[in-house]
Design a protein around this motif. Structure first.
Motif, short mmCIF file in Angstrom:
data_model
loop_
_atom_site.label_atom_id
_atom_site.label_comp_id
_atom_site.label_asym_id
_atom_site.label_seq_id
_atom_site.Cartn_x
_atom_site.Cartn_y
_atom_site.Cartn_z
N GLU A 95 -34.67 -1.93 6.97
CA GLU A 95 -35.59 -1.32 8.16
C GLU A 95 -35.07 -1.90 9.33
N ARG A 104 -41.49 -2.95 5.54
CA ARG A 104 -42.16 -4.26 5.38
C ARG A 104 -43.69 -4.02 4.99
N ARG A 135 -33.08 -6.74 4.97
CA ARG A 135 -32.52 -7.06 6.31
C ARG A 135 -32.70 -8.67 6.03
N GLY A 136 -32.07 -9.36 6.93
CA GLY A 136 -32.04 -10.86 6.86
C GLY A 136 -33.13 -11.52 7.41
N GLU A 137 -33.74 -10.76 8.60
CA GLU A 137 -34.83 -11.41 9.19
C GLU A 137 -36.16 -11.17 8.46
N TYR A 138 -36.18 -10.33 7.55
CA TYR A 138 -37.35 -10.34 6.62
C TYR A 138 -37.53 -11.42 5.60
N ASP A 139 -37.88 -12.78 6.07
CA ASP A 139 -37.81 -13.83 5.12
C ASP A 139 -39.01 -13.74 4.20
N GLU A 140 -40.31 -13.21 5.04
CA GLU A 140 -41.34 -13.34 4.08
C GLU A 140 -41.28 -12.09 3.18
N ARG A 142 -38.87 -10.90 1.88
CA ARG A 142 -37.76 -11.08 0.71
C ARG A 142 -38.45 -11.99 -0.41
N ARG A 143 -39.17 -13.04 0.14
CA ARG A 143 -39.70 -13.99 -0.69
C ARG A 143 -40.62 -13.23 -1.67
N ARG A 175 -29.07 -10.40 0.79
CA ARG A 175 -29.64 -10.36 2.31
C ARG A 175 -28.62 -9.67 3.31
N GLY A 176 -29.15 -9.09 4.23
CA GLY A 176 -28.25 -8.64 5.32
C GLY A 176 -28.32 -9.62 6.31
N HIS A 177 -27.50 -9.34 7.36
CA HIS A 177 -27.38 -10.37 8.33
C HIS A 177 -27.33 -10.02 10.02
N GLY A 178 -28.19 -8.98 10.08
CA GLY A 178 -28.47 -8.53 11.29
C GLY A 178 -27.46 -7.47 11.93
#
Lengths: 439, 206
Positions: A95, A104, A135-140, A142-143, A175-178
């Motif tokens: 997203e 999200r 997406r890589g920025e979705y740390d939480e 993703r967890r 995991r994506g990277h932006g």
């Protein structure tokens, strides 16, 4: 518990968000304790043939919630379930459409709803492996999704024999990277394969030759999260909601100059007046609505006068816009449309993957033209240039929709706010008071 | 780290998919991707160094230049800009004493970047810092997170999870730590940053 800003609770049209806000809904036990929780997977595996599942989704009329709005059941039926060799389900959780935060919202609140949807889809199309590209920025998120998958694995829902049925399914995260372009399905596949994310030309379509050259079903998070409800309640029940051609509900993330920004579940066919003025509490106090983006920044803008446009895809098409990703960006009359368009063109120029010339060159060209106009050095030539660049970006001249989207920003803002553009380009003035959009 | 990278290709249907997870590991270890690091990753994965660099330069979460130990990713796309993101960036730049995104603060702790939409638009203006989202930004909140991280300087080498499990920080520190900060997310994942010696647990999702 993530903070909830948006829809939750028991309302007749809440299909996705009914149990949102329940403490620990992200835990399997809590989710499975709700009516239907993992019941759809059980029903699909034990009581339904794969073709019946796909037919149920077809009957529901569900359309993809990622942006293009393609009929989900039809997409599922493109996969030849009996073809030998591996097949994949790939979930688009990349997203990144500006103004869109609905996936999200699902991932953080009810990850099991997605896990259940993935497992049903995998069984329906004959895949034993699913990949979630997040997406890589979705740390939480993703967890949380990772924990949900592990919980489902511990229960046996992900694994060799879910509910005793000999149908092994595994779900893995990637995991994506932006890179915004990874939201485009073939670019996502390239990225998943470890490459620069540049869209592929089609055909072959992913259903025939997708991830690692294998038949692949690609669906958005919200699309798959809707599937358990459809299996539990039947496609016909879903089709009763919304409009004939855009059935059901969708999550709309409302942001910008509204009093209550949030992710709202909306029955399709409701008006944007309902979404913006009622659900999101209306425009910032003391100001008036000027313009809104009805479906992410890529959807052509609609001026305040078109607030009664309905949210279904047909009504939006008739208004020369689209439902897109469901991100509603609201801008009030204190902001300058030309500057807002400039900011978005910076985005599209930055995110162009560089594969197709119109997009690679056109975005930068537009940015420089906007800069000239905003520096009070514009003229009629710049207005003509913008229109020409906009035309050059559209009409399928690029492999994917990114070019079109950039063109639509220019085209639709010019169409509805020509005078404001002329203020800048011809009269070297801005008649809007406070302007905070990036310059 | 290289041993760990060599194990990655077997996890995917085709080995090339390991390139981003491998670069991820290298970046976590080194803080940013040096040409040497990319060459080593390439050798470990039996790929051409130019190919690996091509992938690294495509994605904005890979950094080819040094960054601060804490990097602010501030969204300035439309939804956030309409709610004051550009003013937040101006304040942040002044607060950490940098002119632009390539610069690192003089103490090496901070750098920033303006990024595109992070998908949390209902919390605008917002940013990502140390693997967490920070919502409803104000100048005061920016000052607060900076002060907290300055105060943490000596603890930074502790494994992140242990640090998260023991909230009381050493007493007597001179830097003010305002109450009630960092409440959006319960678990604090590892902090990114320049050279660290200690090995770290494998990422769950790698």
């Amino acid at each position: 518990m993530p903070e909830l800003r948006g829809s939750f609770g028991d309302q007749p049209h809440h299909i996705l968000t009914r149990w949102f806000g329940t403490p620990d809904l992200h835990k399997l036990d809590v989710y499975a304790g709700k009516p239907g929780g993992y019941g759809a997977l059980r029903k699909a595996l034990l009581d339904m043939a794969p073709a019946e599942i796909t037919n149920e989704v077809k009957t529901s009329g569900l359309r993809g919630r990622g942006g293009a709005g393609f009929a989900t059941g039809t997409k599922w039926s493109f996969i030849n379930r009996d073809a030998p060799g591996p097949k994949y389900v790939v979930v688009n959780a990349d997203e990144s459409e500006p103004g869109t935060s609905k996936d999200r919202y699902i991932l953080e609140n009810s990850p099991h709803m997605l896990v259940e949807g993935i497992l049903i889809a995998a069984y329906a199309v004959g895949a034993n492996q699913a990949w979630v590209y997040i997406r890589g920025e979705y740390d939480e998120p993703r967890r949380m999704l990772s924990e949900a998958i592990e919980e489902a694995r511990a229960k046996g829902y992900v694994g060799p024999k879910p509910f005793g049925k000999e149908y092994p399914v595994d779900i893995r995260l990637y995991r994506g990277h932006g890179a915004y372009i990874c939201g485009e399905e073939t670019a996502l596949l390239e990225s998943l394969e470890g490459k620069r994310a540049q869209p592929r030309s089609r055909p072959p379509f992913p259903a025939v030759k997708g991830a690692w050259g294998r038949p692949t079903l690609l669906n958005n998070v919200e699309t798959l999260a809707t599937v358990p409800w459809i299996i539990n309640n039947g496609g016909a029940a879903y089709a009763k909601l919304g409009t004939d051609k855009s059935p059901g509900t969708r999550l709309m993330s409302v942001s910008g100059n509204v009093r209550k920004p949030g992710v709202y579940e909306v029955e399709l066919g409701q008006t944007f007046r309902h979404v913006i003025m009622e659900l999101a509490g209306g425009v910032t106090e003391g100001r008036n609505l000027k313009v809104f983006w009805p479906g992410g920044s890529s959807a052509p803008v609609l001026p305040a006068s078109m607030l009664d446009t309905k949210t279904d895809m047909e009504a939006l098409a008739a208004a020369r816009s689209m439902g897109g990703s469901g991100g509603v960006i609201v801008m009030d009359d204190q902001h300058c449309v030309v500057r807002a368009a400039y900011r978005l063109l910076q985005f599209y120029a930055h995110e162009s993957c560089g594969k197709c010339t119109p997009c690679r060159v056109g975005g930068d060209w537009a940015v420089r033209t906007y800069e000239r106009m905003l520096a009070n050095e514009g003229s009629q030539i710049d207005l003509d240039t913008l229109q020409r660049v906009s035309d050059g970006l559209q009409y399928g001249r690029c492999l994917c929709g990114l070019g079109d989207s950039a063109g639509w920003v220019i085209d639709s803002t010019l169409r509805h706010f020509r005078e404001e553009y002329e203020d800048h380009a011809l009269r070297h003035e801005c008649n809007v008071g406070a302007v905070t959009a990036s310059a | 780290m290289l041993d760990e990278i060599k194990e990655l290709p077997a996890r995917y249907p085709q080995p090339r998919s390991a390139v981003m997870p491998a670069l991820d590991l290298a970046q976590e270890e080194l803080g940013h991707l040096t040409p040497e690091a990319m060459s080593e990753v390439a050798a470990a994965l039996e790929l051409d160094p130019g190919y690996v660099e091509g992938v690294a330069t495509f994605y904005s979460l890979f950094h080819l230049e040094p960054t601060g130990k804490h990097r602010f990713y501030v969204c300035t796309n439309l939804s956030c800009a309409l709610r004051g993101a550009n003013e937040i960036v101006d304040h942040l730049k002044a607060a950490i004493g940098v002119m632009g995104p390539v610069q690192v603060s003089s103490d090496g702790l901070f750098s920033y970047e303006e990024v595109e939409c992070l998908g949390a638009c209902e919390f605008a203006p917002m940013m990502r810092l140390d693997h967490r989202y920070h919502h409803d930004l104000t100048e005061a909140k920016i000052d607060q997170v900076i002060a907290e991280r300055k105060g943490r300087k000596e603890e930074i080498h502790l494994p992140a999870r242990r640090r998260g499990a023991s909230p009381p920080r050493s007493p007597g520190r001179s830097v003010a730590k305002p109450p009630g900060g960092e409440t959006h997310v319960a678990i604090e994942p590892p902090l990114p940053g320049p050279p660290r010696k200690a090995g770290r647990g494998k990422r769950k999702d790698a």
